[in-house]
Motif scaffolding. Structure first.
Motif, mmCIF file in Angstrom:
data_model
loop_
_atom_site.group_PDB
_atom_site.id
_atom_site.type_symbol
_atom_site.label_atom_id
_atom_site.label_comp_id
_atom_site.label_asym_id
_atom_site.label_seq_id
_atom_site.Cartn_x
_atom_site.Cartn_y
_atom_site.Cartn_z
ATOM 1 N N PRO A 95 1.042 -1.474 0.126
ATOM 2 C CA PRO A 95 0.109 -0.067 0.203
ATOM 3 C C PRO A 95 0.850 1.373 -0.202
ATOM 4 O O PRO A 95 0.345 1.975 -0.262
ATOM 5 N N TYR A 96 2.044 1.343 0.304
ATOM 6 C CA TYR A 96 3.156 2.135 0.974
ATOM 7 C C TYR A 96 3.928 1.995 -0.956
ATOM 8 O O TYR A 96 4.684 1.195 -0.778
ATOM 9 N N LYS A 97 3.803 2.254 -1.117
ATOM 10 C CA LYS A 97 4.069 2.394 -3.139
ATOM 11 C C LYS A 97 6.184 3.376 -3.029
ATOM 12 O O LYS A 97 6.340 2.016 -3.532
ATOM 13 N N LEU A 98 5.417 4.267 -2.722
ATOM 14 C CA LEU A 98 7.869 5.148 -3.171
ATOM 15 C C LEU A 98 8.202 4.880 -1.385
ATOM 16 O O LEU A 98 9.777 4.380 -2.239
ATOM 17 N N ALA A 99 7.808 4.186 -1.014
ATOM 18 C CA ALA A 99 8.891 3.748 0.340
ATOM 19 C C ALA A 99 8.755 2.321 0.214
ATOM 20 O O ALA A 99 9.493 1.966 0.800
ATOM 21 N N SER A 100 8.239 1.773 -0.133
ATOM 22 C CA SER A 100 8.802 0.385 -0.691
ATOM 23 C C SER A 100 9.944 0.087 -1.469
ATOM 24 O O SER A 100 9.617 0.527 -2.010
ATOM 25 N N ARG A 101 10.155 -1.536 -0.819
ATOM 26 C CA ARG A 101 11.241 -2.125 -1.855
ATOM 27 C C ARG A 101 11.532 -1.958 -3.248
ATOM 28 O O ARG A 101 12.393 -3.146 -3.499
ATOM 29 N N GLU A 102 9.630 -2.957 -2.924
ATOM 30 C CA GLU A 102 9.559 -2.826 -4.625
ATOM 31 C C GLU A 102 9.875 -2.291 -5.985
ATOM 32 O O GLU A 102 9.713 -2.292 -7.221
ATOM 33 N N VAL A 103 9.773 -0.632 -4.916
ATOM 34 C CA VAL A 103 10.289 0.298 -6.500
ATOM 35 C C VAL A 103 11.364 0.472 -6.638
ATOM 36 O O VAL A 103 12.455 0.686 -7.564
ATOM 37 N N LYS A 104 12.315 0.553 -5.157
ATOM 38 C CA LYS A 104 13.893 0.871 -4.714
ATOM 39 C C LYS A 104 14.974 -0.150 -3.935
ATOM 40 O O LYS A 104 14.394 -0.464 -2.551
#
Length: 339
Positions: free
Chosen positions: A69-78
């Motif tokens: 649910p937290y998009k930009l904070a996720s390690r999926e993004v970075k």
């Protein structure tokens, strides 16, 4: 959704993808990686399937949904850890353990300068001090406000240490940002979304403290409010949670460090002073926090704790802080970090 660019994709291809994301009605956030760039497309999830069409654009490797649910904070993004510049050559999130130290509240020029020189001599690289103090009682000392900010700026000029101080009210954001290098959001304001949004529009690091009854997911969602407004320089701070235990001021959740390291790329700082509420417990919890893998510590230090206007019982004297820092160096070395 995450749009992963191909290795070697150029600026023109990146610009075209950003343009197309905006045309589809989404905000775009670019995360620059070591080998390739990633774009986060943030917006209404009900129409996110239209973003799949971006795979056909030149330079795009793949389009992947973000499950957290937290998009930009996720390690999926970075995937790799974020390294955040704090000013004056200090960065957090890498191999250096950052120690922020200073009094709970700025009380006078002599007090803040004496403390600043002392903590720097012991190895601290950031000066902390409260100019605005949110207190449980309306009759307690509320801080020196702008005069306190000016004294922090004076201490920075004298020592070269970047300064961190708390912002309590959205109306004070511009004022505090004028003086501080890092703005702190206290535990009581972790879900003050109006404040978080305003801080998200700044180009300054934000240290976000976990609330007393905030879950890890709620904590990261609060960080997301800042990130979603465009400020990628967010530092998370675990400062203890409220449990049934009364032996300490709060219960320091050290398990939050490895959990957050799994879930997010953002740096993690531990505050053992507010967590324990007792100066004698601060060193042990600092060593444990470093061993757990934190990126930094924020410690309360006061030259005369018995005369402190706030949180004297949890403040270390400069000599005790110096002694603690010697052992912190040893724990940092074991954890693969330096000071």
């Amino acid at each position: 959704m995450i749009i992963v660019m191909k290795h070697g994709a150029g600026k023109e291809e990146l610009a075209e993808v950003k343009k197309r994301i905006r045309e589809l009605g989404y905000k775009t956030h670019v995360i620059h990686g070591e080998t390739r760039n990633v774009l986060g497309a943030i917006g209404d999830e009900r129409g996110k399937s239209v973003l799949q069409s971006l795979e056909s654009l030149p330079g795009v490797e793949s389009v992947v949904p973000i499950l957290k649910p937290y998009k930009l904070a996720s390690r999926e993004v970075k995937l790799e850890p974020s390294i955040i510049d704090l000013g004056n050559g200090v960065s957090i999130g890498g191999e250096k353990l950052v120690v922020m130290a200073g009094p709970c509240a700025v009380e006078s020029e002599d007090q803040i300068l004496e403390t600043a020189y002392a903590v720097k001599a012991s190895g601290a690289t950031v000066l902390r001090g409260g100019a605005f103090k949110p207190r449980t009682s309306p009759y307690s000392f509320q801080g020196m406000e702008e005069e306190g900010l000016k004294l922090l700026a004076l201490a920075r000029e004298a020592t070269g240490l970047p300064v961190i101080t708390e912002v309590v009210n959205p109306r004070d954001v511009e004022l505090v940002a004028r003086y501080a290098d890092i703005l702190q959001v206290g535990a009581r304001n972790v879900q003050n979304f109006a404040l978080l949004k305003m801080l998200g529009r700044l180009d300054k690091p934000i240290l976000l403290k976990r609330g007393m009854a905030t879950t890890i997911q709620e904590f990261l969602m609060s960080a997301e409010y800042i990130l979603a407004e465009g400020n990628q320089r967010v530092i998370l701070c675990e400062r203890g949670i409220r449990t049934f235990e009364t032996a300490t001021r709060n219960t320091l959740d050290l398990s939050a460090v490895p959990v957050l390291k799994e879930q997010t790329h953002l740096p993690v700082v531990i505050d053992p002073s507010h967590a324990t509420g007792h100066a004698r417990l601060v060193p042990s919890m600092s060593y444990a926090a470093v061993a757990a893998g934190c990126d930094g510590l924020i410690i309360e230090v006061h030259p005369c704790p018995e005369k402190a206007t706030s949180d004297g019982p949890q403040s270390l004297r400069p000599e005790a802080f110096a002694s603690m820092m010697e052992k912190v160096r040893a724990f940092a070395a074991v954890a693969g970090k330096t000071i």
